[in-house]
Write a protein that holds these residues in place. Structure first.
Motif, PDB file in Angstrom:
ATOM      1  N   THR A 133       0.829  -1.270  -0.068  1.00 50.84           N
ATOM      2  CA  THR A 133      -0.109   0.187   0.139  1.00 50.84           C
ATOM      3  C   THR A 133       0.890   1.207  -0.076  1.00 50.84           C
ATOM      4  OG1 THR A 133      -0.073  -0.197   2.474  1.00 50.84           O
ATOM      5  CG2 THR A 133      -1.758  -1.304   1.232  1.00 50.84           C
ATOM      6  N   ALA A 134       2.103   1.054   0.045  1.00 52.35           N
ATOM      7  CA  ALA A 134       2.978   2.303  -0.210  1.00 52.35           C
ATOM      8  C   ALA A 134       2.835   3.145  -1.274  1.00 52.35           C
ATOM      9  CB  ALA A 134       4.408   1.884   0.029  1.00 52.35           C
ATOM     10  N   PRO A 135       2.869   4.514  -1.112  1.00 54.27           N
ATOM     11  CA  PRO A 135       2.417   5.301  -2.233  1.00 54.27           C
ATOM     12  C   PRO A 135       3.473   5.122  -3.389  1.00 54.27           C
ATOM     13  CG  PRO A 135       2.312   6.749  -0.325  1.00 54.27           C
ATOM     14  CD  PRO A 135       3.110   5.177   0.117  1.00 54.27           C
ATOM     15  N   ASP A 136       4.672   4.819  -3.167  1.00 53.02           N
ATOM     16  CA  ASP A 136       5.747   4.496  -4.084  1.00 53.02           C
ATOM     17  C   ASP A 136       5.725   3.098  -4.643  1.00 53.02           C
ATOM     18  OD1 ASP A 136       6.923   3.738  -1.907  1.00 53.02           O
ATOM     19  OD2 ASP A 136       8.743   4.296  -2.678  1.00 53.02           O
ATOM     20  N   ALA A 137       4.789   2.416  -4.096  1.00 51.40           N
ATOM     21  CA  ALA A 137       4.879   0.804  -4.562  1.00 51.40           C
ATOM     22  C   ALA A 137       5.045   0.469  -6.175  1.00 51.40           C
ATOM     23  CB  ALA A 137       3.724  -0.073  -4.047  1.00 51.40           C
ATOM     24  N   SER A 138       6.060  -0.447  -6.392  1.00 47.41           N
ATOM     25  CA  SER A 138       6.011  -0.704  -8.030  1.00 47.41           C
ATOM     26  C   SER A 138       5.834  -2.027  -8.190  1.00 47.41           C
ATOM     27  CB  SER A 138       7.243  -0.194  -8.411  1.00 47.41           C
ATOM     28  OG  SER A 138       7.647  -0.558  -9.763  1.00 47.41           O
ATOM     29  N   THR A 139       4.951  -2.545  -9.034  1.00 41.38           N
ATOM     30  CA  THR A 139       4.760  -3.935  -9.247  1.00 41.38           C
ATOM     31  C   THR A 139       5.311  -4.162 -10.510  1.00 41.38           C
ATOM     32  OG1 THR A 139       2.792  -3.661  -7.601  1.00 41.38           O
ATOM     33  CG2 THR A 139       2.960  -5.788  -9.117  1.00 41.38           C
ATOM     34  N   ALA A 144       6.277 -16.635 -17.858  1.00 40.82           N
ATOM     35  CA  ALA A 144       6.481 -17.506 -18.803  1.00 40.82           C
ATOM     36  C   ALA A 144       6.309 -19.061 -18.320  1.00 40.82           C
ATOM     37  CB  ALA A 144       7.961 -17.276 -18.953  1.00 40.82           C
ATOM     38  N   GLU A 145       6.533 -19.824 -19.249  1.00 40.60           N
ATOM     39  CA  GLU A 145       6.366 -21.463 -19.219  1.00 40.60           C
ATOM     40  C   GLU A 145       7.099 -21.636 -17.775  1.00 40.60           C
ATOM     41  OE1 GLU A 145      10.270 -20.607 -21.307  1.00 40.60           O
ATOM     42  OE2 GLU A 145       8.069 -19.926 -21.780  1.00 40.60           O
ATOM     43  N   ARG A 146       7.710 -20.696 -17.205  1.00 39.32           N
ATOM     44  CA  ARG A 146       8.634 -21.307 -16.079  1.00 39.32           C
ATOM     45  C   ARG A 146       7.607 -20.616 -14.734  1.00 39.32           C
ATOM     46  NH1 ARG A 146      15.277 -21.696 -16.922  1.00 39.32           N
ATOM     47  NH2 ARG A 146      15.103 -23.287 -18.400  1.00 39.32           N
ATOM     48  N   GLY A 147       6.674 -20.497 -14.775  1.00 38.60           N
ATOM     49  CA  GLY A 147       5.975 -19.956 -13.797  1.00 38.60           C
ATOM     50  C   GLY A 147       5.663 -18.153 -13.811  1.00 38.60           C
ATOM     51  N   THR A 148       5.182 -17.879 -12.737  1.00 42.73           N
ATOM     52  CA  THR A 148       4.945 -16.351 -12.665  1.00 42.73           C
ATOM     53  C   THR A 148       5.303 -15.865 -11.573  1.00 42.73           C
ATOM     54  OG1 THR A 148       2.632 -16.557 -13.869  1.00 42.73           O
ATOM     55  CG2 THR A 148       2.926 -14.905 -12.678  1.00 42.73           C
ATOM     56  N   THR A 149       6.128 -14.865 -11.694  1.00 45.73           N
ATOM     57  CA  THR A 149       6.708 -14.262 -10.558  1.00 45.73           C
ATOM     58  C   THR A 149       6.418 -12.605 -10.293  1.00 45.73           C
ATOM     59  OG1 THR A 149       8.468 -15.525 -10.691  1.00 45.73           O
ATOM     60  CG2 THR A 149       8.887 -13.841  -9.220  1.00 45.73           C
ATOM     61  N   THR A 150       5.836 -12.281  -9.408  1.00 42.47           N
ATOM     62  CA  THR A 150       5.500 -10.992  -9.057  1.00 42.47           C
ATOM     63  C   THR A 150       6.365 -10.218  -7.933  1.00 42.47           C
ATOM     64  OG1 THR A 150       3.100 -11.406  -9.898  1.00 42.47           O
ATOM     65  CG2 THR A 150       3.590  -9.399  -8.486  1.00 42.47           C
ATOM     66  N   VAL A 151       6.819  -9.034  -8.303  1.00 42.47           N
ATOM     67  CA  VAL A 151       7.745  -8.188  -7.462  1.00 42.47           C
ATOM     68  C   VAL A 151       7.253  -7.131  -7.186  1.00 42.47           C
ATOM     69  CG1 VAL A 151       9.952  -7.451  -7.028  1.00 42.47           C
ATOM     70  CG2 VAL A 151       9.747  -9.695  -8.207  1.00 42.47           C
ATOM     71  N   VAL A 152       6.877  -6.748  -5.932  1.00 39.27           N
ATOM     72  CA  VAL A 152       6.605  -5.423  -5.263  1.00 39.27           C
ATOM     73  C   VAL A 152       7.539  -4.650  -4.578  1.00 39.27           C
ATOM     74  CG1 VAL A 152       4.706  -4.106  -4.396  1.00 39.27           C
ATOM     75  CG2 VAL A 152       4.298  -6.451  -5.232  1.00 39.27           C
ATOM     76  N   THR A 153       8.005  -3.550  -4.977  1.00 42.31           N
ATOM     77  CA  THR A 153       9.080  -2.738  -4.418  1.00 42.31           C
ATOM     78  C   THR A 153       8.448  -1.546  -3.939  1.00 42.31           C
ATOM     79  OG1 THR A 153      10.385  -3.882  -6.060  1.00 42.31           O
ATOM     80  CG2 THR A 153      11.298  -1.878  -4.833  1.00 42.31           C
ATOM     81  N   SER A 154       9.122  -1.085  -2.771  1.00 40.03           N
ATOM     82  CA  SER A 154       8.746   0.076  -2.004  1.00 40.03           C
ATOM     83  C   SER A 154       9.962   0.897  -1.704  1.00 40.03           C
ATOM     84  CB  SER A 154       7.628   0.152  -1.167  1.00 40.03           C
ATOM     85  OG  SER A 154       7.480   1.357  -0.374  1.00 40.03           O
ATOM     86  N   ARG A 155      10.654   1.877  -2.152  1.00 40.22           N
ATOM     87  CA  ARG A 155      11.797   2.432  -1.856  1.00 40.22           C
ATOM     88  C   ARG A 155      11.698   3.248  -0.529  1.00 40.22           C
ATOM     89  NH1 ARG A 155      15.647   0.182  -5.220  1.00 40.22           N
ATOM     90  NH2 ARG A 155      14.818  -0.016  -7.111  1.00 40.22           N
ATOM     91  N   SER A 156      10.550   3.843  -0.074  1.00 37.87           N
ATOM     92  CA  SER A 156      10.122   4.516   0.768  1.00 37.87           C
ATOM     93  C   SER A 156       9.996   3.436   2.100  1.00 37.87           C
ATOM     94  CB  SER A 156       8.833   5.181   0.785  1.00 37.87           C
ATOM     95  OG  SER A 156       7.934   4.331   0.665  1.00 37.87           O
ATOM     96  N   GLU A 157       9.597   2.523   1.746  1.00 39.63           N
ATOM     97  CA  GLU A 157       9.621   1.563   2.975  1.00 39.63           C
ATOM     98  C   GLU A 157      10.989   0.554   2.999  1.00 39.63           C
ATOM     99  OE1 GLU A 157       7.026   0.713   5.306  1.00 39.63           O
ATOM    100  OE2 GLU A 157       6.001   2.410   4.426  1.00 39.63           O
ATOM    101  N   GLY A 158      11.813   0.669   1.878  1.00 38.52           N
ATOM    102  CA  GLY A 158      13.037   0.063   1.940  1.00 38.52           C
ATOM    103  C   GLY A 158      12.798  -1.336   1.959  1.00 38.52           C
ATOM    104  N   LYS A 159      11.859  -2.006   1.356  1.00 33.84           N
ATOM    105  CA  LYS A 159      11.302  -3.493   1.261  1.00 33.84           C
ATOM    106  C   LYS A 159      10.949  -3.828  -0.003  1.00 33.84           C
ATOM    107  CE  LYS A 159      10.601  -3.886   6.136  1.00 33.84           C
ATOM    108  NZ  LYS A 159      11.921  -4.449   6.620  1.00 33.84           N
ATOM    109  N   ILE A 160      11.122  -5.305  -0.130  1.00 29.81           N
ATOM    110  CA  ILE A 160      10.699  -5.924  -1.302  1.00 29.81           C
ATOM    111  C   ILE A 160       9.754  -7.137  -0.962  1.00 29.81           C
ATOM    112  CG2 ILE A 160      12.718  -7.225  -1.759  1.00 29.81           C
ATOM    113  CD1 ILE A 160      12.381  -6.528  -4.789  1.00 29.81           C
ATOM    114  N   VAL A 161       8.712  -7.351  -1.791  1.00 31.54           N
ATOM    115  CA  VAL A 161       7.992  -8.459  -1.754  1.00 31.54           C
ATOM    116  C   VAL A 161       7.885  -9.195  -2.903  1.00 31.54           C
ATOM    117  CG1 VAL A 161       5.654  -9.550  -1.191  1.00 31.54           C
ATOM    118  CG2 VAL A 161       6.412  -7.758   0.034  1.00 31.54           C
ATOM    119  N   VAL A 162       8.369 -10.604  -2.938  1.00 31.03           N
ATOM    120  CA  VAL A 162       8.437 -11.505  -3.939  1.00 31.03           C
ATOM    121  C   VAL A 162       7.378 -12.546  -3.778  1.00 31.03           C
ATOM    122  CG1 VAL A 162      10.004 -12.949  -5.347  1.00 31.03           C
ATOM    123  CG2 VAL A 162      10.808 -10.991  -3.979  1.00 31.03           C
ATOM    124  N   LEU A 163       6.555 -13.130  -5.031  1.00 29.36           N
ATOM    125  CA  LEU A 163       5.409 -13.865  -4.767  1.00 29.36           C
ATOM    126  C   LEU A 163       5.802 -14.717  -6.184  1.00 29.36           C
ATOM    127  CD1 LEU A 163       2.370 -11.306  -4.613  1.00 29.36           C
ATOM    128  CD2 LEU A 163       3.568 -12.751  -2.603  1.00 29.36           C
TER     129      LEU A 163
END
Length: 238
Positions: A133-139, A144-163
């Protein structure tokens, strides 16, 4: 406007978008399969995190609720309403007052028992929500045939989520390891833990400076200090 709407997937998935923007994003979803997929995956991840943290109500809940009902003064009879509608409406009004008191108490107890500071798992859930929910969250999503990976990054929070989901099956003794890659080097973000036949648990880690890619490799079960094989998945951050 469309480019801006693409960045709202994380916030929309956890109902953290203002009503006007939510309506615009809902219209955007009708014509954007990629955003629909991201929202679906993020909601599934949030639901899995919530289910993992679910606990039975505290033993004191029933006793405290009954005690609160017993000492809460009810509204007096509404004489005017009783004349028009009979005893039924009066009973409804009284039950409404009691229900409001009980609801307030239950909300207080549940809120206390789910305080993000209560344990590390709840703290992680709060941190994941903060990134989504960070204002600067970037998704960014890589499918591909090797599955799906979603990365959500927030520089303001200084963290990254990998699904990650639907990755190729691993050989015995192997595990998927996540890497943060960039000018500052290659940093391990830990191993992907299974969370069902075709999905893994979200990975939440601190985001070092200079990171512009996220990679996933198949490493020995205990993990490696550095990648030993080519990446199965490589996601370029925005």
């Amino acid at each position: 406007m469309t480019a801006e709407l693409h960045t709202l997937t994380g916030a929309y998935a956890v109902d953290a978008v203002p009503e006007e923007e939510a309506a615009a994003f809902k219209r955007h979803l009708r014509g954007c399969p990629a955003c629909r997929q991201e929202v679906r995956e993020l909601r599934e991840a949030a639901a899995r995190l919530g289910a993992a943290l679910a606990t039975p109500p505290p033993p004191r809940l029933r006793e405290a609720t009954l005690a609160e009902v017993a000492r809460t003064r009810q509204w007096p009879p509404l004489v005017a309403v009783a004349r028009r509608g009979g005893p039924a409406k009066t009973r409804i009004a009284l039950w409404g007052a009691a229900a409001a008191a009980v609801g307030a108490l239950v909300f207080s107890l549940v809120t206390t028992s789910t305080d993000p500071g209560a344990d590390p798992a709840q703290q992680q859930l709060a941190s994941v929500n903060a990134v989504l929910t960070a204002p600067d969250a970037s998704t960014v999503k890589e499918g591909a045939e090797r599955g799906t990976t979603t990365v959500v990054t927030s520089r303001s929070e200084g963290k990254i989520v990998v699904l990650a989901g639907d990755l190729p099956p691993l050989a015995p003794g192997k595990a998927y390891q996540v890497w943060l890659i960039g000018a500052s080097g290659v940093h391990s973000a830990g191993l992907l833990a299974p969370d069902g036949p075709h999905r893994t648990r979200p990975v939440l880690v601190d985001l070092p400076g200079g990171i512009d890619r996220v990679g996933i490799t198949a490493e020995p079960a205990g993990g490696s200090p550095a990648p030993t094989v080519p990446a199965v998945v490589m996601v370029d951050l925005v």
